[in-house]
Design a protein around this motif. Structure first.
Motif, PDB file in Angstrom:
ATOM      1  N   GLU A  79       0.836  -1.204   0.000  1.00 18.66           N
ATOM      2  CA  GLU A  79       0.000   0.000   0.000  1.00 18.66           C
ATOM      3  C   GLU A  79       0.867   1.249   0.000  1.00 18.66           C
ATOM      4  O   GLU A  79       0.912   2.003   0.975  1.00 18.66           O
ATOM      5  CB  GLU A  79      -0.947  -0.006   1.207  1.00 18.66           C
ATOM      6  N   ILE A  80       1.581   1.458  -1.086  1.00 22.74           N
ATOM      7  CA  ILE A  80       2.437   2.637  -1.237  1.00 22.74           C
ATOM      8  C   ILE A  80       1.946   3.446  -2.434  1.00 22.74           C
ATOM      9  O   ILE A  80       1.915   2.949  -3.561  1.00 22.74           O
ATOM     10  CB  ILE A  80       3.917   2.248  -1.447  1.00 22.74           C
ATOM     11  N   ILE A  81       1.559   4.686  -2.186  1.00 20.45           N
ATOM     12  CA  ILE A  81       1.107   5.585  -3.254  1.00 20.45           C
ATOM     13  C   ILE A  81       2.073   6.752  -3.324  1.00 20.45           C
ATOM     14  O   ILE A  81       2.282   7.466  -2.337  1.00 20.45           O
ATOM     15  CB  ILE A  81      -0.324   6.094  -3.003  1.00 20.45           C
ATOM     16  N   LEU A  82       2.670   6.952  -4.482  1.00 23.52           N
ATOM     17  CA  LEU A  82       3.669   7.997  -4.689  1.00 23.52           C
ATOM     18  C   LEU A  82       3.152   8.999  -5.710  1.00 23.52           C
ATOM     19  O   LEU A  82       2.989   8.691  -6.887  1.00 23.52           O
ATOM     20  CB  LEU A  82       4.985   7.361  -5.163  1.00 23.52           C
ATOM     21  N   ASP A  83       2.878  10.216  -5.244  1.00 22.85           N
ATOM     22  CA  ASP A  83       2.376  11.297  -6.086  1.00 22.85           C
ATOM     23  C   ASP A  83       3.494  12.323  -6.219  1.00 22.85           C
ATOM     24  O   ASP A  83       3.959  12.873  -5.216  1.00 22.85           O
ATOM     25  CB  ASP A  83       1.140  11.914  -5.423  1.00 22.85           C
ATOM     26  N   LEU A  84       3.949  12.559  -7.437  1.00 20.80           N
ATOM     27  CA  LEU A  84       5.167  13.352  -7.627  1.00 20.80           C
ATOM     28  C   LEU A  84       4.960  14.490  -8.620  1.00 20.80           C
ATOM     29  O   LEU A  84       4.332  14.310  -9.662  1.00 20.80           O
ATOM     30  CB  LEU A  84       6.288  12.424  -8.099  1.00 20.80           C
ATOM     31  N   LYS A  85       5.510  15.676  -8.275  1.00 20.82           N
ATOM     32  CA  LYS A  85       5.487  16.837  -9.166  1.00 20.82           C
ATOM     33  C   LYS A  85       6.918  17.191  -9.553  1.00 20.82           C
ATOM     34  O   LYS A  85       7.788  17.331  -8.691  1.00 20.82           O
ATOM     35  CB  LYS A  85       4.848  18.055  -8.489  1.00 20.82           C
ATOM     36  N   CYS A  86       7.150  17.350 -10.857  1.00 24.09           N
ATOM     37  CA  CYS A  86       8.507  17.630 -11.352  1.00 24.09           C
ATOM     38  C   CYS A  86       8.514  18.874 -12.228  1.00 24.09           C
ATOM     39  O   CYS A  86       7.599  19.085 -13.038  1.00 24.09           O
ATOM     40  CB  CYS A  86       9.028  16.438 -12.158  1.00 24.09           C
ATOM     41  N   ALA A  87       9.547  19.690 -12.074  1.00 29.83           N
ATOM     42  CA  ALA A  87       9.708  20.903 -12.877  1.00 29.83           C
ATOM     43  C   ALA A  87      10.065  20.551 -14.309  1.00 29.83           C
ATOM     44  O   ALA A  87      10.549  19.460 -14.612  1.00 29.83           O
ATOM     45  CB  ALA A  87      10.776  21.799 -12.260  1.00 29.83           C
ATOM     46  N   VAL A  88       9.882  21.510 -15.200  1.00 25.01           N
ATOM     47  CA  VAL A  88       9.994  21.257 -16.633  1.00 25.01           C
ATOM     48  C   VAL A  88      11.427  20.981 -17.083  1.00 25.01           C
ATOM     49  O   VAL A  88      11.635  20.326 -18.103  1.00 25.01           O
ATOM     50  CB  VAL A  88       9.375  22.437 -17.414  1.00 25.01           C
ATOM     51  N   SER A  89      12.433  21.431 -16.342  1.00 27.18           N
ATOM     52  CA  SER A  89      13.816  21.154 -16.745  1.00 27.18           C
ATOM     53  C   SER A  89      14.125  19.664 -16.712  1.00 27.18           C
ATOM     54  O   SER A  89      15.078  19.211 -17.339  1.00 27.18           O
ATOM     55  CB  SER A  89      14.811  21.921 -15.871  1.00 27.18           C
ATOM     56  N   GLY A  90      13.303  18.894 -15.992  1.00 27.00           N
ATOM     57  CA  GLY A  90      13.493  17.448 -15.971  1.00 27.00           C
ATOM     58  C   GLY A  90      13.251  16.801 -17.320  1.00 27.00           C
ATOM     59  O   GLY A  90      13.666  15.666 -17.555  1.00 27.00           O
ATOM     60  N   ALA A  91      12.587  17.522 -18.223  1.00 30.31           N
ATOM     61  CA  ALA A  91      12.313  17.000 -19.567  1.00 30.31           C
ATOM     62  C   ALA A  91      13.431  17.320 -20.549  1.00 30.31           C
ATOM     63  O   ALA A  91      13.330  16.980 -21.735  1.00 30.31           O
ATOM     64  CB  ALA A  91      10.993  17.549 -20.082  1.00 30.31           C
ATOM     65  N   GLY A  92      14.498  17.974 -20.088  1.00 26.28           N
ATOM     66  CA  GLY A  92      15.622  18.278 -20.969  1.00 26.28           C
ATOM     67  C   GLY A  92      15.478  19.612 -21.683  1.00 26.28           C
ATOM     68  O   GLY A  92      14.491  20.333 -21.522  1.00 26.28           O
ATOM     69  N   ARG A  93      16.479  19.917 -22.528  1.00 21.27           N
ATOM     70  CA  ARG A  93      16.551  21.227 -23.171  1.00 21.27           C
ATOM     71  C   ARG A  93      16.091  21.223 -24.620  1.00 21.27           C
ATOM     72  O   ARG A  93      15.923  22.278 -25.222  1.00 21.27           O
ATOM     73  CB  ARG A  93      17.997  21.747 -23.107  1.00 21.27           C
ATOM     74  N   SER A  94      15.874  20.060 -25.203  1.00 23.39           N
ATOM     75  CA  SER A  94      15.488  20.025 -26.610  1.00 23.39           C
ATOM     76  C   SER A  94      14.079  20.581 -26.797  1.00 23.39           C
ATOM     77  O   SER A  94      13.235  20.529 -25.896  1.00 23.39           O
ATOM     78  CB  SER A  94      15.554  18.587 -27.142  1.00 23.39           C
ATOM     79  N   LEU A  95      13.822  21.124 -27.994  1.00 26.94           N
ATOM     80  CA  LEU A  95      12.539  21.759 -28.276  1.00 26.94           C
ATOM     81  C   LEU A  95      11.433  20.713 -28.394  1.00 26.94           C
ATOM     82  O   LEU A  95      11.538  19.765 -29.166  1.00 26.94           O
ATOM     83  CB  LEU A  95      12.634  22.562 -29.576  1.00 26.94           C
ATOM     84  N   LYS A  96      10.369  20.914 -27.605  1.00 24.97           N
ATOM     85  CA  LYS A  96       9.217  20.024 -27.648  1.00 24.97           C
ATOM     86  C   LYS A  96       7.959  20.882 -27.576  1.00 24.97           C
ATOM     87  O   LYS A  96       7.865  21.798 -26.754  1.00 24.97           O
ATOM     88  CB  LYS A  96       9.241  19.034 -26.482  1.00 24.97           C
ATOM     89  N   GLU A  97       6.993  20.567 -28.406  1.00 24.80           N
ATOM     90  CA  GLU A  97       5.784  21.388 -28.481  1.00 24.80           C
ATOM     91  C   GLU A  97       5.062  21.490 -27.145  1.00 24.80           C
ATOM     92  O   GLU A  97       4.600  22.561 -26.750  1.00 24.80           O
ATOM     93  CB  GLU A  97       4.838  20.813 -29.543  1.00 24.80           C
ATOM     94  N   ASN A  98       4.971  20.367 -26.427  1.00 22.14           N
ATOM     95  CA  ASN A  98       4.221  20.373 -25.169  1.00 22.14           C
ATOM     96  C   ASN A  98       4.917  21.132 -24.051  1.00 22.14           C
ATOM     97  O   ASN A  98       4.331  21.355 -22.990  1.00 22.14           O
ATOM     98  CB  ASN A  98       3.945  18.932 -24.706  1.00 22.14           C
TER      99      ASN A  98
END
Length: 342
Positions: A171-190
């Motif tokens: 019974e482990i629930i992990l809810d996580l919020k991550c900043a956008v730099s975690g997605a890297g520096r390459s150009l992505k529409e989203n």
């Protein structure tokens, strides 16, 4: 003694963060910086916040003379890293920041990343790069696999609790919020400002996130049986930071004491007084992880919250911590800077 290092993939966020951190290290010099698409440029042209530093010009990897390099940081994209590392000198110490060597089982790697591993022997050799739990193995390692930033946050909050058996492992629930730099520096529409700002959203819902492979591997290892957590990540319109809120079944006082004992001698893990919750703003730009424990209103349940900077403790800071261990340096060297606030 001064150690010479190279940073491959220096034009990305983690590469720039490594440069920023190493600038404060008294015993490490940056001898080479690579960036395939930006070869020939200066770091000042790519990252203006580093223009005050005397750094080598960016080059291609095949232009680097590794004969004088003591350690190489690989801040390259997933899959590229395993191909590049296979061609590096066999006596070169390497800290890899990609996902390529995090999973020990080649079948698990293929399951989560969708393609066979091309450097299975290296994969077997790699040590998982969470310094707080693999310190002795890292000291003698040639290849260290940096953790995922989401995985690191969840592991800091939960690994000692799983190992000690003080929570219900089913019974482990992990809810996580991550900043956008975690997605890297390459150009992505989203990731465009108009697409991302003024809201945040869940992604990889229902068990599709690749860092689950790390959770499965590490939690199951210390528990001695399969452990699967319920994990949902969210992308928030912030530059830096990860906040993990974990819901577990267990006594808050016992959980707090277990974490206190586990991290009593750890310089970068700060356990807050029981009832206090951490914030990403209090770890920004630092190699610290703050953890809080609070009793839930439902009897027998507890909330554990962990916060760290995804680019520092979640990636480049952890990489330098590993490098210090591999090079025989004091583990905290170059990493004791205070967080940036406000």
């Amino acid at each position: 003694m001064t150690h010479k290092v190279a940073i491959l993939g220096a034009s990305g966020y983690t590469g720039a963060e490594l440069v920023r951190l190493i600038a404060q290290h008294p015993n490490i010099d940056i001898a080479a910086l690579s960036a395939e698409r930006k070869a020939g440029m200066t770091m000042a042209e790519v990252f203006q916040h580093l223009r005050h530093m005397d750094l080598p010009r960016l080059c291609k990897i095949n232009e680097i003379d590794f004969s004088g390099i003591d350690l190489c940081f690989c801040a390259l994209p997933h899959k590229t890293s395993q191909e590049v590392i296979s061609g590096l000198p066999k006596d070169l110490k390497i800290v890899d920041l990609s996902a390529d060597f995090r999973l020990r089982d080649p079948e698990e790697y293929e399951k989560w990343y969708g393609n066979p591993h091309s450097a299975v022997e290296l994969q077997k050799e790699a040590v998982y790069g969470l310094s707080e739990f693999y310190r002795e193995e890292i000291k003698s390692a040639r290849l260290v696999a940096g953790t995922g930033c989401n995985a690191a946050t969840g592991l800091f909050a939960l690994r000692p609790l799983v190992a000690a058996g003080v929570i219900d492992l089913d019974e482990i629930i992990l809810d996580l919020k991550c900043a956008v730099s975690g997605a890297g520096r390459s150009l992505k529409e989203n990731l465009l400002h108009a697409e991302l700002s003024e809201g945040y959203h869940a992604y990889a819902v229902g068990g599709a996130h690749r860092h689950l492979g790390e959770f499965d591997q590490e939690f199951s290892k210390v528990a001695g049986r399969p452990v699967k957590v319920q994990f949902t990540p969210h992308l928030v319109p912030s530059n830096r930071g990860i906040l993990a809120t974990v819901y577990v079944k267990g006594d808050a006082d016992v959980i707090h004491e277990t974490l206190a004992n586990a991290y009593a001698e750890e310089p970068f893990i700060e356990l807050l007084p029981i009832g206090e919750a951490p914030s990403t703003r209090h770890v920004r730009g630092s190699n610290f992880c703050h953890i809080g424990v609070t009793t839930d209103r439902i009897e027998g349940r507890t909330i554990v919250v962990a916060a760290l900077d995804n680019l520092t403790k979640g990636s480049s800071g952890q990489a330098l911590q590993n490098a210090n261990l591999m090079l025989g340096e004091e583990e905290t060297t170059g990493l004791m800077m205070a967080p940036l606030f406000p």
